[in-house]
Design a protein around this motif. Structure first.
Motif, short mmCIF file in Angstrom:
data_model
loop_
_atom_site.label_atom_id
_atom_site.label_comp_id
_atom_site.label_asym_id
_atom_site.label_seq_id
_atom_site.Cartn_x
_atom_site.Cartn_y
_atom_site.Cartn_z
N PRO A 1 48.46 7.73 86.87
CA PRO A 1 49.45 8.66 87.47
C PRO A 1 50.86 8.08 87.48
O PRO A 1 51.84 8.83 87.44
N ALA A 2 50.98 6.75 87.47
CA ALA A 2 52.33 6.13 87.49
C ALA A 2 53.10 6.44 86.21
O ALA A 2 54.34 6.36 86.19
N SER A 3 52.40 6.79 85.13
CA SER A 3 53.09 7.08 83.86
C SER A 3 53.56 8.54 83.80
O SER A 3 54.29 8.93 82.89
N PHE A 4 53.11 9.35 84.76
CA PHE A 4 53.34 10.80 84.66
C PHE A 4 54.68 11.20 85.26
O PHE A 4 54.93 11.01 86.44
N VAL A 5 55.54 11.75 84.40
CA VAL A 5 56.81 12.30 84.88
C VAL A 5 56.61 13.81 84.99
O VAL A 5 56.27 14.45 83.99
N PRO A 6 56.78 14.40 86.19
CA PRO A 6 56.55 15.85 86.30
C PRO A 6 57.37 16.61 85.25
O PRO A 6 58.54 16.30 85.04
N GLY A 7 56.74 17.54 84.59
CA GLY A 7 57.40 18.25 83.49
C GLY A 7 56.56 18.13 82.23
O GLY A 7 55.34 17.91 82.31
N VAL A 8 57.22 18.23 81.08
CA VAL A 8 56.46 18.36 79.83
C VAL A 8 56.20 17.05 79.09
O VAL A 8 55.61 17.06 78.01
N SER A 9 56.62 15.92 79.66
CA SER A 9 56.58 14.72 78.84
C SER A 9 55.16 14.31 78.43
O SER A 9 54.93 13.87 77.31
N HIS A 10 54.18 14.50 79.32
CA HIS A 10 52.81 14.14 78.93
C HIS A 10 52.27 15.10 77.87
O HIS A 10 51.51 14.70 76.99
N TYR A 11 52.68 16.36 77.96
CA TYR A 11 52.28 17.31 76.91
C TYR A 11 52.86 16.85 75.55
O TYR A 11 52.14 16.79 74.55
N CYS A 12 54.15 16.50 75.55
CA CYS A 12 54.78 16.03 74.31
C CYS A 12 54.06 14.79 73.79
O CYS A 12 53.78 14.66 72.59
#
Ligand SMILES: NC(=O)c1ccc[n+]([C@@H]2O[C@H](COP(=O)([O-])OP(=O)(O)OC[C@H]3O[C@@H](n4cnc5c(N)ncnc54)[C@H](OP(=O)(O)O)[C@@H]3O)[C@@H](O)[C@H]2O)c1
Length: 334
Positions: free
Chosen positions: A199-210
């Protein structure tokens, strides 16, 4: 390429390029296609288009059988000759994927086309039942596992038909917007997948989708050398920005969609184009229905290292977490 340039280039092709359906003279008589995520959106439209070109058998691979049956009814109205089957597939379940692939291996006398299209976009961190972050699980690990497990029927079909079968993965140009550091320099001494699961790598928004779509492109490039293009042509594509339920949880994208988006059918033209045409596209990325050279990080020496690491980590995760999956041949180095 800068993010701004990526954005301008996307706006430009959305406004100027007109996606084309398959030419009428492309006939798929006798062939079998599997399309994942085919109850709605691009997968549904791609399945529908393949069926309308004389396909003999269509496997709608969906996680909700009722939605699959509704899609089948619509397609059957337009392509009554096609044998349309709804098969259950949940890319958040190792068991479901292994069972699906085993069924394809044992029940289908041929598999000419596999379109690995199912995917999701979440703006907040969510974890799949497998314990992986949802994009990592569905968009990357699920796609990767199916690409390995469906190799056998694809190759077998190529030997029967004496022409290459096709394996196409739906990626996206947003791969080029992904924050490269997350794959190049994962934090905390972690591997790429362990870091993206954190979860520490997750920036709310589309970055994980990208990032997940970047993994799709790396995976395609790592996978292609494991296939002989005379047997299976492996490629990936950008369908462009399209109207579908995909953007439902992303109000910003919904706003842009009004001005820029193609219809789901136009997006799907890219899927069918990549899966049926372009015999020279082994290992390639297509956008606007053309093979596009990949420059920048993905094809750099650093990108190659990330690609190899991703391959090794993915194989290790599958061996550990999905012991039912027989991927022995893919554990050897090329
Ligand atoms: N729309 C765009 O602008 C756009 C742009 C670039 C790339 N793409 C890519 O195109 C593909 C299709 O997107 P779309 O726009 O057609 O979106 P969509 O309408 O939301 O369709 C996504 C499909 O994937 C299925 N799916 C999601 N999670 C799954 C899971 N765990 N197991 C099995 N199936 C699952 C969905 O099933 P349910 O209906 O049951 O949820 C649905 O059938 C995705 O890979 C997406 O990344 C879309």
């Amino acid at each position: 390429m800068s993010q701004l340039w990526n954005f301008i280039s996307m706006v430009w092709y959305q406004l100027t390029f007109k996606p084309q359906p398959l030419p009428d003279d492309i006939r798929l008589e006798g062939q079998t296609a599997i399309v994942t995520g085919s109850n709605v959106g691009l997968g549904f439209e791609a399945a529908r288009e393949l069926a309308s070109h004389g396909l003999a058998r269509l496997i709608l691979a969906v996680r909700d059988p009722a939605k699959g049956e509704a899609a089948k009814t619509k397609i059957a109205r337009e392509a009554p000759e096609c044998d349309i089957q709804v098969w259950s597939l949940d890319q958040e379940s190792w068991d479901s994927m292994a069972t699906f692939a085993e069924r394809a291996r044992t029940e289908l006398d041929r598999v000419d086309i596999v379109l690995l299209n199912a995917g999701l976009k979440r703006l907040e961190y969510t974890r799949s039942p497998t314990g992986h972050e949802a994009h990592v699980q569905t968009n990357h690990l699920g796609t990767a596992l199916l690409s390995l497990l469906l190799a056998e029927p694809l190759r077998r079909t190529a030997r029967q038909t004496r022409k290459p079968s096709r394996l196409t993965i739906t990626a996206s140009s947003v791969a080029f917007w992904a924050p490269i550091n997350d794959v190049q320099k994962p934090k905390g001494g972690k591997g790429i997948l362990a870091w993206l699961d954190d979860p520490a790598s997750f920036v709310p928004g589309v970055s994980h989708y990208c990032l997940s779509k970047l993994l799709d492109i790396f995976w395609t490039r790592a996978l292609a050398p494991r296939f002989d293009p005379k047997e299976v042509i492996v490629n990936t594509l950008n369908p462009g920005w399209c109207e579908s339920s995909f953007h439902r949880a992303d109000p910003q994208s919904e706003r842009f969609s009004k001005y820029l988006a193609w219809s789901s059918a136009q997006g799907a033209y890219h899927l069918t184009d990549a899966a049926v045409r372009h015999p020279d596209s082994h290992g390639a990325y297509l956008s606007e229905q053309r093979i596009r050279p990949i420059s920048g990080f993905i094809s750099s020496a650093e990108g190659q290292k990330v690609q190899q690491k991703l391959w090794d980590e993915t194989i290790a995760v599958i061996l550990e977490e999905c012991p039912k999956a027989n991927i022995e041949e893919f554990t050897k180095s090329t």
